[in-house]
Design an enzyme around this catalytic site. Sequence first.
Site, short mmCIF file in Angstrom:
data_model
loop_
_atom_site.label_atom_id
_atom_site.label_comp_id
_atom_site.label_asym_id
_atom_site.label_seq_id
_atom_site.Cartn_x
_atom_site.Cartn_y
_atom_site.Cartn_z
N CYS A 1 22.83 37.77 39.62
CA CYS A 1 24.14 37.26 39.18
C CYS A 1 24.67 36.23 40.17
O CYS A 1 25.00 36.56 41.31
CB CYS A 1 25.12 38.42 39.07
N CYS B 1 27.61 32.88 32.57
CA CYS B 1 29.05 32.62 32.51
C CYS B 1 29.35 31.13 32.53
O CYS B 1 30.45 30.70 32.14
CB CYS B 1 29.79 33.36 33.62
N CYS C 1 30.90 37.57 30.53
CA CYS C 1 29.74 38.24 31.12
C CYS C 1 29.54 39.58 30.44
O CYS C 1 30.49 40.34 30.28
CB CYS C 1 29.98 38.46 32.62
N GLY D 1 36.36 47.05 43.33
CA GLY D 1 37.01 47.88 42.34
C GLY D 1 38.14 48.67 42.95
O GLY D 1 37.95 49.34 43.97
N TYR E 1 32.22 34.38 43.64
CA TYR E 1 33.51 35.04 43.77
C TYR E 1 33.44 36.46 44.30
O TYR E 1 34.27 36.89 45.11
CB TYR E 1 34.22 35.06 42.41
N CYS F 1 21.02 34.46 37.00
CA CYS F 1 21.72 34.47 35.73
C CYS F 1 22.95 33.58 35.88
O CYS F 1 23.79 33.82 36.75
CB CYS F 1 22.15 35.89 35.35
P1 AMP Z 1 42.95 32.52 36.23
O1 AMP Z 1 44.34 32.49 36.68
O2 AMP Z 1 42.73 33.40 35.05
O3 AMP Z 1 42.36 31.14 35.99
O4 AMP Z 1 42.10 33.20 37.39
C1 AMP Z 1 41.53 32.45 38.40
C2 AMP Z 1 41.48 33.22 39.67
O5 AMP Z 1 40.88 34.49 39.45
C3 AMP Z 1 40.67 32.53 40.74
O6 AMP Z 1 41.50 32.37 41.86
C4 AMP Z 1 39.50 33.43 41.04
O7 AMP Z 1 39.31 33.59 42.42
C5 AMP Z 1 39.86 34.75 40.40
N1 AMP Z 1 38.75 35.36 39.65
C6 AMP Z 1 37.68 34.78 39.10
N2 AMP Z 1 36.90 35.67 38.46
C7 AMP Z 1 37.50 36.86 38.59
C8 AMP Z 1 37.20 38.18 38.16
N3 AMP Z 1 36.10 38.44 37.45
N4 AMP Z 1 38.06 39.16 38.51
C9 AMP Z 1 39.17 38.89 39.21
N5 AMP Z 1 39.50 37.68 39.65
C10 AMP Z 1 38.69 36.66 39.35
#
Ligand code: AMP
Length: 451
Positions: A244, A444, A390, A35, A250, A441
């Site tokens: 989780c 997602c 989620c 965060g 990630y 869980c």
């Molecule tokens: P997107 O461009 O929206 O497809 O985001 C994918 C990227 O976001 C990936 O490289 C993941 O590592 C990262 N990611 C996945 N989940 C989260 C999350 N909850 N918060 C921030 N980044 C995320």
Amino acid sequence: MLENMNEKCAVVGIYGHKEASKLAYFSLHALQHRGQEAAGISSSDGEKLHTIKDRGLVMKVFNEQKLATLSGTNAIGHTRYSTAGDDSILDAQPVFARYDLGEMAIVHNGNLTNADEVRNALIKKGAIFQTFMDTENLIHLIAKSEKEKLLDRIIDAVKRIEGAFSLVFLSRTKMFAMRDRHGFRPLSLGRIANGGYVVASETCAFDLIGAEFIRDVEPGELLIFEQDKAPISVKVFEPTPKKCIFEYVYFARPDSKVFGQSVYQMRKNMGAELSKIRPVEADMVIPVPDGGVPSAIGYSQASGIPYEMGIMRNHYIGRTFIEPTQEMRDLKVKMKLSPMTDIIKGKRVIVIDDSIVRGTTSRRIVKMLKEAGASEVHMRISSPPTTDPCFYGVDTPDKEKLIASNMSTDEICDFIEADSLAYLDSDALLRSVNATTDDYCTACFTGKYIV
Ligand code: AMP
């Protein structure tokens, strides 16, 4: 609808150490990846609680002088990650309150699923709320409980709430740490080398402050910290673990032990599984840094295809997710990742990332690698398609924005313009993390919600 204000956060508690707030500060540093929006610490000196919290990174919120005012041997801390709503400092934690038994502060990681219901009932009875945080419900529930002792009031309060919570409470003389019955979010207990105890969302905080990992706080367990005593354990709920899985995919830092296992090793296992079930001929395996690194190493080692650093990451840009508009996100991806042209030119590359959420990142990466001269780009994702949001504390967008909830894998492959795209499947993911029973869980990826 209450805004989800406690998404993806980190909590820490230090008990019985003369530099409690400093250790909380260092712990929050180690947990900063959970965060970046706000940070705060409350300390107790036996008589009074002291709180400092503000927007921004831990390093920005605190300095030597501020920490010096957070006196006492006990302290709790929080870093907040939230994409939703008002970024008012009122929504930063710890949440502090004065009530009939004295003073208390609470930090919370997770999301309460019956928060609206509880809040509305409290408001009907005259409660006045200052924030949108579901954590504030707990303050009211504790203050209104008819029980005499704080411990009993906490138990009363947590029995009224549902959902995901890893909580740490601080009173003038005690500290309490609790995980919900499913243990969605992690919380570990450690012993500080020169005296005292620590609880933290991830064990990487222990390593930084020189604490030794003792064990996880168990799902449904409440730990009570009192002066000169070992922590006392109370089983508040019968545990029904639903940890989780996204912590492994990630969220957690690779040097942490989460749910008793090394995050790094779990990610390497995912990469190895991915290479077995989704093989493809190529010249090199490259990670999307930093999330894809351990699984790309696992993929490379299991397949024998060389691992290369094909993408450079600029570490001085925040996470792309932080910006709320699509436009800003696109720009941020460009600023953050650049191709190592000499390495990938003319090569068939396998790119590994941990997940695809909206598809923005993958699309941009494929385009970037092609522009840099890669002859083929094969995208491999070390988790199953993220199809569902989620409700237990990981920040994911609404279902309609999740690309995998609207498109098939082939359609996503076309959208990101890759030569091939493949995901890990659920069974392989569960195998990678040594899940023996139904104790994770996976909502997602499956849409099967427990609470
Ligand atoms: P997107 O461009 O929206 O497809 O985001 C994918 C990227 O976001 C990936 O490289 C993941 O590592 C990262 N990611 C996945 N989940 C989260 C999350 N909850 N918060 C921030 N980044 C995320």
